[in-house]
Design an enzyme around this catalytic site. Structure first.
Site, PDB file in Angstrom:
ATOM      1  N   ASP A 174       0.843  -1.187   0.000  1.00  6.47           N
ATOM      2  CA  ASP A 174       0.000   0.000   0.000  1.00  6.47           C
ATOM      3  C   ASP A 174       0.879   1.239   0.000  1.00  6.47           C
ATOM      4  O   ASP A 174       1.981   1.232   0.553  1.00  6.47           O
ATOM      5  CB  ASP A 174      -0.938   0.036   1.224  1.00  6.47           C
ATOM      6  CG  ASP A 174      -1.988   1.120   1.054  1.00  6.47           C
ATOM      7  OD1 ASP A 174      -2.928   0.891   0.269  1.00  6.47           O
ATOM      8  OD2 ASP A 174      -1.844   2.215   1.641  1.00  6.47           O
TER       9      ASP A 174
HETATM   10  N1  LIG Z   1       3.330   3.521 -12.813  1.00  4.21           N
HETATM   11  C1  LIG Z   1       3.338   4.248 -11.658  1.00  4.21           C
HETATM   12  N2  LIG Z   1       2.453   3.901 -10.672  1.00  4.21           N
HETATM   13  C2  LIG Z   1       2.504   4.645  -9.536  1.00  4.21           C
HETATM   14  C3  LIG Z   1       3.373   5.735  -9.345  1.00  4.21           C
HETATM   15  N3  LIG Z   1       3.135   6.251  -8.091  1.00  4.21           N
HETATM   16  C4  LIG Z   1       2.160   5.517  -7.538  1.00  4.21           C
HETATM   17  N4  LIG Z   1       1.787   4.541  -8.406  1.00  4.21           N
HETATM   18  C5  LIG Z   1       0.716   3.536  -8.240  1.00  4.21           C
HETATM   19  C6  LIG Z   1       1.189   2.258  -7.588  1.00  4.21           C
HETATM   20  C7  LIG Z   1      -0.096   1.718  -7.027  1.00  4.21           C
HETATM   21  O1  LIG Z   1      -0.783   0.978  -8.020  1.00  4.21           O
HETATM   22  C8  LIG Z   1      -0.896   2.978  -6.698  1.00  4.21           C
HETATM   23  C9  LIG Z   1      -0.872   3.231  -5.214  1.00  4.21           C
HETATM   24  O2  LIG Z   1      -2.150   2.960  -4.717  1.00  4.21           O
HETATM   25  P1  LIG Z   1      -2.444   1.710  -3.750  1.00  4.21           P
HETATM   26  O3  LIG Z   1      -1.264   1.430  -2.889  1.00  4.21           O
HETATM   27  O4  LIG Z   1      -3.751   1.978  -3.105  1.00  4.21           O
HETATM   28  O5  LIG Z   1      -2.545   0.462  -4.724  1.00  4.21           O
HETATM   29  P2  LIG Z   1      -3.681   0.134  -5.776  1.00  4.21           P
HETATM   30  O6  LIG Z   1      -5.009   0.628  -5.314  1.00  4.21           O
HETATM   31  O7  LIG Z   1      -3.221   0.602  -7.125  1.00  4.21           O
HETATM   32  O8  LIG Z   1      -3.674  -1.449  -5.835  1.00  4.21           O
HETATM   33  P3  LIG Z   1      -3.890  -2.457  -4.616  1.00  4.21           P
HETATM   34  O9  LIG Z   1      -4.538  -1.679  -3.479  1.00  4.21           O
HETATM   35  O10 LIG Z   1      -2.540  -2.967  -4.247  1.00  4.21           O
HETATM   36  O11 LIG Z   1      -4.780  -3.517  -5.190  1.00  4.21           O
HETATM   37  O12 LIG Z   1      -0.257   4.072  -7.360  1.00  4.21           O
HETATM   38  C10 LIG Z   1       4.272   6.071 -10.407  1.00  4.21           C
HETATM   39  O13 LIG Z   1       5.063   7.021 -10.335  1.00  4.21           O
HETATM   40  N5  LIG Z   1       4.233   5.291 -11.528  1.00  4.21           N
END
Ligand SMILES: Nc1nc2c(ncn2[C@H]2C[C@H](O)[C@@H](COP(=O)(O)OP(=O)(O)OP(=O)(O)O)O2)c(=O)[nH]1
EC number: 3.6.1.9
Length: 203
Positions: free
Chosen positions: A81
């Site tokens: 996270d």
């Molecule tokens: N490609 C890319 N992604 C980034 C960057 N900064 C943050 N992120 C993405 C990575 C994660 O997918 C998201 C962070 O949000 P979370 O930790 O809530 O994860 P997310 O909701 O995407 O997936 P999850 O909760 O693990 O199922 O932002 C960046 O500079 N480049």
């Protein structure tokens, strides 16, 4: 087909819907399977009001990993996270382009922290959090609107800061302190050190 350094009996099970996280692991030649965590992050966050931003990221990462480990016994599960913190205010993924523009206006000219937490569950129990600190250039509404139009709504909604550092988001920054993979949401060096110590990597 390059020989993977992975020595585990099963692929690493990533408890994440993040394509960025999956790509980081696959780029390190690790076999990955994914399972969506069945966790209500905002509800968990509301119940954890007293936690610092890094501890909130750890709490959410652990909840995601454990929710998947309970469904897949005997597997090594990775949850993660990322929490964006600007002077104590926690930001989340912008809902749309307008929210991204408003959020970037609040981050403009200031330094914010990205706390990227990882939890291992199942056959290995461990957690850690790494922090990167990013300073945005002073950006007026015209520049912010031009960036959002360049990046596109899908990209700005896909990350907590409204940017992809490896994409057009790079134009926003004055400085970035911290590991690139920490910014992207999955700190690889401490993760690989733990996988190696647990005997899951050949080198
Ligand atoms: N490609 C890319 N992604 C980034 C960057 N900064 C943050 N992120 C993405 C990575 C994660 O997918 C998201 C962070 O949000 P979370 O930790 O809530 O994860 P997310 O909701 O995407 O997936 P999850 O909760 O693990 O199922 O932002 C960046 O500079 N480049």
């Amino acid at each position: 087909m390059p020989r993977s350094p992975w020595t585990g009996p099963h692929p690493l099970l990533l408890a994440s819907t993040s394509p960025t996280r999956r790509l980081l692991l696959e780029s390190a030649a690790l076999p990955v399977e994914t399972a969506a965590p069945d966790v209500d992050e905002r509800a968990l966050e509301a119940q954890s009001a007293g936690l610092s931003p890094p501890d909130l990221a750890l709490h959410l990462a652990r909840a995601k990993a454990e929710s998947v480990a309970a469904r897949f016994p005997g597997r090594l599960v990775l949850g993660a996270d990322q929490v964006l913190d600007c002077d104590g205010t926690v930001f989340h993924k912008p809902a749309d382009a307008a929210a991204a523009r408003a959020q970037l206006a609040r981050l403009s000219g200031r330094t914010h922290a990205l706390h990227s937490a990882v939890a291992l569950a199942g056959t290995v129990q461990d957690t850690f959090v790494e922090t990167a600190r990013l300073t945005l250039r002073p950006l007026d509404d015209r520049a912010i609107a031009a960036y959002v139009a360049c990046a596109g709504e899908d990209r700005v909604r896909a990350s907590v800061g409204g940017y992809q550092l490896e994409g057009p988001g790079i134009h926003l920054f004055e400085s970035v302190a911290g590991d690139h993979s920490t910014v992207l949401g999955l700190p690889l060096l401490p993760l690989l050190a733990r996988l190696r110590a647990a005997g899951y990597l050949a080198f």
